[in-house]
Design an enzyme around this catalytic site. Structure first.
Site, PDB file in Angstrom:
ATOM      1  N   TYR A 140       0.829  -1.209   0.000  1.00 34.25           N
ATOM      2  CA  TYR A 140       0.000   0.000   0.000  1.00 34.25           C
ATOM      3  C   TYR A 140       0.868   1.266   0.000  1.00 34.25           C
ATOM      4  O   TYR A 140       0.471   2.285  -0.539  1.00 34.25           O
ATOM      5  CB  TYR A 140      -0.886   0.041   1.257  1.00 34.25           C
ATOM      6  N   LYS A 187       2.757 -15.264   1.911  1.00 32.39           N
ATOM      7  CA  LYS A 187       3.015 -15.957   0.639  1.00 32.39           C
ATOM      8  C   LYS A 187       4.512 -16.241   0.600  1.00 32.39           C
ATOM      9  O   LYS A 187       5.231 -15.803  -0.300  1.00 32.39           O
ATOM     10  CB  LYS A 187       2.539 -15.064  -0.526  1.00 32.39           C
ATOM     11  N   ASP A 219      -3.302 -17.934  -0.349  1.00 34.83           N
ATOM     12  CA  ASP A 219      -4.273 -18.616  -1.219  1.00 34.83           C
ATOM     13  C   ASP A 219      -4.987 -19.721  -0.445  1.00 34.83           C
ATOM     14  O   ASP A 219      -6.205 -19.873  -0.512  1.00 34.83           O
ATOM     15  CB  ASP A 219      -3.606 -19.143  -2.505  1.00 34.83           C
ATOM     16  N   ASP A 243      -6.483  -6.909   4.059  1.00 37.52           N
ATOM     17  CA  ASP A 243      -7.608  -6.233   3.402  1.00 37.52           C
ATOM     18  C   ASP A 243      -8.494  -7.262   2.707  1.00 37.52           C
ATOM     19  O   ASP A 243      -9.714  -7.265   2.863  1.00 37.52           O
ATOM     20  CB  ASP A 243      -7.070  -5.216   2.387  1.00 37.52           C
ATOM     21  N   ASP A 247     -12.563  -8.712   3.977  1.00 36.32           N
ATOM     22  CA  ASP A 247     -13.808  -8.712   3.181  1.00 36.32           C
ATOM     23  C   ASP A 247     -14.342 -10.131   3.043  1.00 36.32           C
ATOM     24  O   ASP A 247     -15.548 -10.369   3.153  1.00 36.32           O
ATOM     25  CB  ASP A 247     -13.573  -8.138   1.774  1.00 36.32           C
TER      26      ASP A 247
HETATM   27  C1  IPM Z   1     -10.444  -1.034   4.190  1.00 39.75           C
HETATM   28  C2  IPM Z   1     -10.668  -0.336   2.871  1.00 39.75           C
HETATM   29  C3  IPM Z   1      -9.478   0.570   2.581  1.00 39.75           C
HETATM   30  C4  IPM Z   1      -8.229  -0.302   2.515  1.00 39.75           C
HETATM   31  C5  IPM Z   1      -9.626   1.423   1.319  1.00 39.75           C
HETATM   32  C6  IPM Z   1     -10.857   2.300   1.372  1.00 39.75           C
HETATM   33  C7  IPM Z   1      -8.403   2.248   1.031  1.00 39.75           C
HETATM   34  O1  IPM Z   1     -10.884  -1.257   1.858  1.00 39.75           O
HETATM   35  O2  IPM Z   1     -10.308  -0.342   5.211  1.00 39.75           O
HETATM   36  O3  IPM Z   1     -10.421  -2.257   4.215  1.00 39.75           O
HETATM   37  O4  IPM Z   1      -7.936  -0.884   1.455  1.00 39.75           O
HETATM   38  O5  IPM Z   1      -7.525  -0.380   3.515  1.00 39.75           O
HETATM   39 MN    MN Z   2     -10.996  -3.304   2.526  1.00 42.89          MN
END
Ligand code: IPM
Ligand code: MN
Length: 352
Positions: A140, A187, A219, A243, A247
């Site tokens: 990042y 990884k 993975d 990240d 999700d």
């Molecule tokens: C999160 C979000 C952020 C990230 C974005 C909005 C930059 O997806 O907090 O998970 O990738 O960290």
């Molecule tokens: Mn995110």
């Protein structure tokens, strides 16, 4: 207690979920005699529209001077093609970096009453883990760029031993208080940074003999999260993998709108739901405020207000038990609005 809280609503559903969160925090303040002073400031797309950049020096200074930052969410498709540094997300990334909130804690807790996950119910019964995501380093924040007339691009992924150690320590300590298992997700079969993570964490784990440390490649971890999610207790991982996995973990919980996070540094901290700005839902009073409200609860815990944190969590659980839920977690015929969920939680706290 008196606390100065910087509030960044951000974009999309940000203002709506934050409104409910402040409502809930105010009911805590009234009940326990705290004095929460909020300062609303801009970041993200709204800041680009107003100032021309996704975060201002003033906003950053306000955040640095406050006791904590509450952050809604940022992002707007109209800025997707802005140059680097000028996207709404850059406001958040800069703030994380400057505040040095390197340890992002993302608890993944399931509410058995909600049943919108596509995963088989029996696989979910015991799910209870927490992701420790490194938040201010890695790909990042490595140098980025283009060459060959824009036809080649690069993003450096760099980690130092110190960056790994400081979050490693927090994750190992968390494992001690939980089920004493930590999984480093990386990884290492391909990436040199991952090999450094393994070396450093393996060495540190020697000081935690009661904690069982294992390793999964990203993975395979992604697969295990769906096949066998209760194998996880503490997941420790870098910025990018964290990240992605967070999700994915929200598929287990039925909705990403439920998941909070705390971004902790040595001196500063920020509290932010893990979801994005959900522009399509903005202004419709349908967004789930619980991820933001629970982030507020994590802030209370950070302030040492343990009873206060617990009552907010109890109120959230009760709202779900009573099926006062937004349409992401309940059938749309029986759903409540963002506002109604906030009101219910506020009232629950008041009446306790
Ligand atoms: C999160 C979000 C952020 C990230 C974005 C909005 C930059 O997806 O907090 O998970 O990738 O960290
Ligand atoms: Mn995110």
């Amino acid at each position: 207690m008196k606390k100065k809280i910087s509030v960044i609503e951000g974009d999309g559903i940000g203002p709506e979920i934050m409104k409910q969160t402040i409502k809930v925090l105010n009911s805590i303040a009234r009940k326990y005699g705290h004095n929460f002073q909020y300062k609303k400031i801009l970041a993200g797309s709204v800041a680009i529209d107003k100032f021309g950049y996704p975060i201002s020096k003033e906003t950053i200074n306000t955040c640095l001077k406050s006791d904590a930052v509450l952050f809604g969410c940022v992002g707007d498709p109209k800025h997707d093609h802005n140059p680097r540094g000028m996207r709404p997300e850059d406001g958040l990334l800069q703030l994380r970096k400057i505040m040095n909130v390197y340890c992002n804690i993302r608890p993944v807790v399931l509410y058995s009453e909600i049943n919108k996950s596509p995963i088989k119910k029996e696989l979910l019964e015991k799910v209870d883990f927490v992701i420790y995501r490194e938040l201010t380093g890695g790909i990042y924040f490595g140098e980025k760029g283009r060459f060959d007339d824009g036809e080649k691009a690069y993003d450096y992924c760099i980690y130092s031993k110190n960056e790994i150690e400081r979050i490693g320590e927090m994750a190992l300590k968390a494992a001690v208080t939980r089920r004493k298992k930590i999984t480093l997700v990386d990884k290492a079969n391909v990436l040199e940074t991952s090999r450094l993570w393994r070396e450093v964490i393996q060495k540190m784990a020697l000081d935690y003999p009661d904690v069982y440390l294992d390793f999964l490649y990203i993975d395979h971890a992604a697969m295990q999260m769906i096949l066998n999610p209760n194998r996880f207790d503490v997941i420790l991982t870098d910025n990018m993998f964290g990240d992605i996995l967070s999700d994915e973990s929200s598929v287990l919980t039925s909705s990403i709108g439920l998941l909070p996070s705390a971004s902790i540094g040595d001196h500063k901290s920020m509290f932010e739901p893990i979801h994005g700005s959900y522009p399509k839902a903005a202004g419709k009073n349908i967004a789930n405020p619980l991820g933001c409200i629970l982030s507020g609860a994590m802030m209370l815990e950070y302030f040492g207000m343990y009873e206060e944190k617990e009552i907010v969590e109890k109120a959230v659980k009760d709202s779900i038990d009573k099926k006062i839920c937004t349409p992401d977690i309940i059938d749309s015929e029986n759903c409540s609005t963002t506002e109604e969920v906030g009101n219910y939680i506020e009232k629950y706290i008041k009446n306790q």
